[in-house]
Design a protein around this motif. Structure first.
Motif, PDB file in Angstrom:
ATOM      1  N   SER A 178       5.579  10.188  23.559  1.00  0.00           N
ATOM      2  CA  SER A 178       5.808   8.876  22.949  1.00  0.00           C
ATOM      3  C   SER A 178       6.493   7.933  23.937  1.00  0.00           C
ATOM      4  N   GLU A 179       7.514   8.437  24.626  1.00  0.00           N
ATOM      5  CA  GLU A 179       8.230   7.616  25.604  1.00  0.00           C
ATOM      6  C   GLU A 179       7.360   7.326  26.821  1.00  0.00           C
ATOM      7  N   GLU A 180       6.576   8.323  27.237  1.00  0.00           N
ATOM      8  CA  GLU A 180       5.724   8.152  28.410  1.00  0.00           C
ATOM      9  C   GLU A 180       4.641   7.104  28.178  1.00  0.00           C
ATOM     10  N   VAL A 181       4.027   7.148  27.002  1.00  0.00           N
ATOM     11  CA  VAL A 181       2.920   6.239  26.693  1.00  0.00           C
ATOM     12  C   VAL A 181       3.433   4.901  26.162  1.00  0.00           C
ATOM     13  N   GLY A 182       4.616   4.912  25.557  1.00  0.00           N
ATOM     14  CA  GLY A 182       5.132   3.695  24.936  1.00  0.00           C
ATOM     15  C   GLY A 182       4.534   3.454  23.571  1.00  0.00           C
ATOM     16  N   GLN A 183       4.380   4.539  22.794  1.00  0.00           N
ATOM     17  CA  GLN A 183       3.752   4.457  21.481  1.00  0.00           C
ATOM     18  C   GLN A 183       4.646   5.117  20.444  1.00  0.00           C
ATOM     19  N   GLU A 184       5.019   4.366  19.416  1.00  0.00           N
ATOM     20  CA  GLU A 184       5.808   4.945  18.329  1.00  0.00           C
ATOM     21  C   GLU A 184       4.922   5.808  17.441  1.00  0.00           C
ATOM     22  N   TYR A 185       5.555   6.741  16.747  1.00  0.00           N
ATOM     23  CA  TYR A 185       4.803   7.678  15.920  1.00  0.00           C
ATOM     24  C   TYR A 185       5.629   8.106  14.724  1.00  0.00           C
ATOM     25  N   MET A 186       4.968   8.766  13.802  1.00  0.00           N
ATOM     26  CA  MET A 186       5.675   9.371  12.682  1.00  0.00           C
ATOM     27  C   MET A 186       4.947  10.629  12.244  1.00  0.00           C
ATOM     28  N   VAL A 187       5.708  11.558  11.722  1.00  0.00           N
ATOM     29  CA  VAL A 187       5.166  12.812  11.204  1.00  0.00           C
ATOM     30  C   VAL A 187       5.314  12.797   9.696  1.00  0.00           C
ATOM     31  N   LEU A 188       4.207  12.938   8.987  1.00  0.00           N
ATOM     32  CA  LEU A 188       4.224  13.027   7.536  1.00  0.00           C
ATOM     33  C   LEU A 188       3.809  14.440   7.148  1.00  0.00           C
ATOM     34  N   LYS A 189       4.682  15.153   6.480  1.00  0.00           N
ATOM     35  CA  LYS A 189       4.309  16.456   5.978  1.00  0.00           C
ATOM     36  C   LYS A 189       3.313  16.289   4.833  1.00  0.00           C
ATOM     37  N   ASP A 190       2.457  17.287   4.663  1.00  0.00           N
ATOM     38  CA  ASP A 190       1.487  17.229   3.586  1.00  0.00           C
ATOM     39  C   ASP A 190       2.196  17.012   2.256  1.00  0.00           C
ATOM     40  N   GLY A 191       1.737  16.022   1.523  1.00  0.00           N
ATOM     41  CA  GLY A 191       2.344  15.681   0.231  1.00  0.00           C
ATOM     42  C   GLY A 191       3.319  14.517   0.301  1.00  0.00           C
ATOM     43  N   THR A 192       3.766  14.180   1.500  1.00  0.00           N
ATOM     44  CA  THR A 192       4.726  13.090   1.660  1.00  0.00           C
ATOM     45  C   THR A 192       4.064  11.746   1.368  1.00  0.00           C
ATOM     46  N   VAL A 193       4.808  10.875   0.703  1.00  0.00           N
ATOM     47  CA  VAL A 193       4.319   9.544   0.360  1.00  0.00           C
ATOM     48  C   VAL A 193       5.049   8.523   1.221  1.00  0.00           C
ATOM     49  N   LEU A 194       4.289   7.659   1.850  1.00  0.00           N
ATOM     50  CA  LEU A 194       4.809   6.550   2.630  1.00  0.00           C
ATOM     51  C   LEU A 194       4.583   5.273   1.866  1.00  0.00           C
ATOM     52  N   LEU A 195       5.627   4.544   1.578  1.00  0.00           N
ATOM     53  CA  LEU A 195       5.512   3.286   0.851  1.00  0.00           C
ATOM     54  C   LEU A 195       5.550   2.138   1.834  1.00  0.00           C
ATOM     55  N   LYS A 196       4.563   1.262   1.757  1.00  0.00           N
ATOM     56  CA  LYS A 196       4.497   0.098   2.623  1.00  0.00           C
ATOM     57  C   LYS A 196       4.260  -1.117   1.733  1.00  0.00           C
ATOM     58  N   SER A 197       5.169  -2.066   1.735  1.00  0.00           N
ATOM     59  CA  SER A 197       5.032  -3.245   0.872  1.00  0.00           C
ATOM     60  C   SER A 197       3.987  -4.183   1.427  1.00  0.00           C
ATOM     61  N   MET A 228       0.833  -1.192   0.000  1.00  0.00           N
ATOM     62  CA  MET A 228       0.000   0.000   0.000  1.00  0.00           C
ATOM     63  C   MET A 228       0.877   1.255   0.000  1.00  0.00           C
ATOM     64  N   GLU A 229       0.510   2.182  -0.837  1.00  0.00           N
ATOM     65  CA  GLU A 229       1.157   3.488  -0.832  1.00  0.00           C
ATOM     66  C   GLU A 229       0.217   4.485  -0.163  1.00  0.00           C
ATOM     67  N   ILE A 230       0.753   5.264   0.758  1.00  0.00           N
ATOM     68  CA  ILE A 230      -0.047   6.218   1.512  1.00  0.00           C
ATOM     69  C   ILE A 230       0.533   7.608   1.315  1.00  0.00           C
ATOM     70  N   GLN A 231      -0.307   8.545   0.904  1.00  0.00           N
ATOM     71  CA  GLN A 231       0.135   9.935   0.780  1.00  0.00           C
ATOM     72  C   GLN A 231      -0.675  10.814   1.720  1.00  0.00           C
ATOM     73  N   LYS A 232       0.025  11.612   2.498  1.00  0.00           N
ATOM     74  CA  LYS A 232      -0.632  12.589   3.363  1.00  0.00           C
ATOM     75  C   LYS A 232      -1.079  13.775   2.514  1.00  0.00           C
ATOM     76  N   LEU A 233      -2.359  14.120   2.615  1.00  0.00           N
ATOM     77  CA  LEU A 233      -2.899  15.273   1.912  1.00  0.00           C
ATOM     78  C   LEU A 233      -3.092  16.417   2.913  1.00  0.00           C
ATOM     79  N   ASN A 234      -3.934  17.373   2.571  1.00  0.00           N
ATOM     80  CA  ASN A 234      -4.183  18.500   3.462  1.00  0.00           C
ATOM     81  C   ASN A 234      -4.906  18.054   4.732  1.00  0.00           C
ATOM     82  N   TRP A 235      -4.476  18.619   5.869  1.00  0.00           N
ATOM     83  CA  TRP A 235      -5.237  18.535   7.108  1.00  0.00           C
ATOM     84  C   TRP A 235      -5.414  17.094   7.575  1.00  0.00           C
ATOM     85  N   ALA A 236      -6.605  16.512   7.384  1.00  0.00           N
ATOM     86  CA  ALA A 236      -6.841  15.126   7.792  1.00  0.00           C
ATOM     87  C   ALA A 236      -6.868  14.174   6.605  1.00  0.00           C
ATOM     88  N   GLY A 237      -6.647  14.666   5.410  1.00  0.00           N
ATOM     89  CA  GLY A 237      -6.809  13.856   4.212  1.00  0.00           C
ATOM     90  C   GLY A 237      -5.647  12.923   3.939  1.00  0.00           C
TER      91      GLY A 237
END
Length: 253
Positions: A234-253, A1-10
Motif C-alpha cells: 500500500s505504501e509502495e504503490v500509494g494506494q489505500e485499502y480496506m479489508v472486509l471480513k465476510d459478512g461485514t457491512v460497510l455503510l457509505k452515505s 449505499m450499503e455494501i456487504q461482503k459475502l463469500n469469496w468474491a460476492g
C-alpha cells in the motif's frame, strides 16, 4: 449505499431501496475437487435476501450460482448480463428478465447505473468487470480478472471510483483434469497487481476479495500474504485499502 461482503468474491449492495448481488455464491460444492474445502464457515444468505438485480462477472461456479438466482431474484427482478455471456445464460436461466449490455454500455434504473467494462479471464473464458454507480457511491468489481493493459484506460474513462473490489490471491491453477495444461502464471491478480490496478483506476480504496477461503495443494495454489505485506505494498504503490471480513457491512452515505 450499503455494501456487504459475502463469500469469496460476492457482495450485496443496497441503494435507493433496491438490492443488488454481484458474484454472489453460496454453494461451492461443484468445485470442491479443485478448490478444496472452505477454510472458514460460509455465509448463508439465500433464504433471506431478495434481489432486484443480480450481476456476475463470468460463469465459473465460484462466481455464478444458479441456486442464488433461483432463490434470491425477485419475480420482477432483473439479471444484468454482459453480452458476451448472453447465449449461455439464456440456456441456463429461462424464467427471468435479462438486460443485455455490451462493454461500456450503461443501463440506469431506480437511479442506479450499471456498466460492464473490459476484463481478462485467467483461463480464457469470457469475463467482464462491473461498475455500479448510485449517484453517491461508485464501485468497480473485478471478479477474478488477471492483469491487463486496460486499467489505465478504465481509470481515465471512469472517474470518481470509491471502491475497487479486486481479487488478490494470485492463484496458480493446475486444471489438467479438465484438459488445461499446467501453467505457473497466476490466473488472477496478485496482491501487488491488485494494488496497482486500483491505483490506475484512481479508486479511493482497494477492497480485497477472492482470497483466503480456498486452497488445494495440488490444483489451486494461492499466493500467501499477511497484514505486513498489505501495508508495505500500500505504501509502495500509494494506494489505500480496506479489508472486509465476510459478512461485514460497510455503510457509505
Amino acid at each position: 449505499m450499503e455494501i456487504q461482503k459475502l463469500n469469496w468474491a460476492g457482495i450485496k449492495l443496497t441503494s435507493h431501496n433496491k438490492t443488488i448481488l454481484i458474484d454472489a455464491v453460496e454453494d461451492f460444492s461443484y468445485y470442491k475437487p479443485v478448490l478444496g474445502d472452505a477454510v472458514e464457515s460460509l455465509i448463508e444468505f439465500s433464504d433471506h435476501v431478495q434481489a432486484d438485480y443480480i450481476l456476475f462477472t463470468h460463469l465459473h461456479l465460484d462466481h455464478f450460482d444458479k441456486g442464488v438466482i433461483r432463490k434470491c431474484l425477485k419475480k420482477n427482478g432483473k439479471l444484468i448480463v454482459y453480452a458476451g455471456l448472453e447465449a449461455v445464460v439464456r440456456k441456463i436461466v429461462i424464467d427471468a428478465e435479462i438486460i443485455i449490455l455490451d462493454l461500456n454500455e450503461t443501463f440506469t434504473e431506480n437511479n442506479i447505473t450499471f456498466k460492464p467494462v473490459f476484463a481478462m479471464d485467467g483461463l480464457g473464458e469470457i469475463q467482464s468487470s462491473w461498475i455500479v454507480d448510485d449517484g453517491k457511491t461508485k464501485l468497480f468489481h473485478g471478479g477474478d480478472t488477471i492483469w491487463h493493459n486496460q486499467f489505465w484506460k478504465l481509470g481515465k474513462e471512469n472517474s470518481n471510483i470509491d471502491y475497487a473490489f479486486l481479487p488478490v490471491n494470485g492463484v496458480v491453477v493446475n486444471f489438467e483434469i479438465i484438459g488445461l495444461e499446467y501453467s505457473p502464471v497466476p490466473a488472477s491478480l496478485s496482491l501487488k497487481e491488485a494494488f496497482a490496478a486500483a491505483h490506475l483506476l484512481h479508486a479511493k480504496k482497494l477492497v480485497l476479495i477472492h482470497y483466503g477461503l480456498f486452497a488445494h495443494e495440488k490444483f489451486y495454489i494461492p499466493q500467501v500474504f499477511d497484514d505486513n505485506d498489505m501495508k508495505r505494498i500500500s505504501e509502495e504503490v500509494g494506494q489505500e485499502y480496506m479489508v472486509l471480513k465476510d459478512g461485514t457491512v460497510l455503510l457509505k452515505s
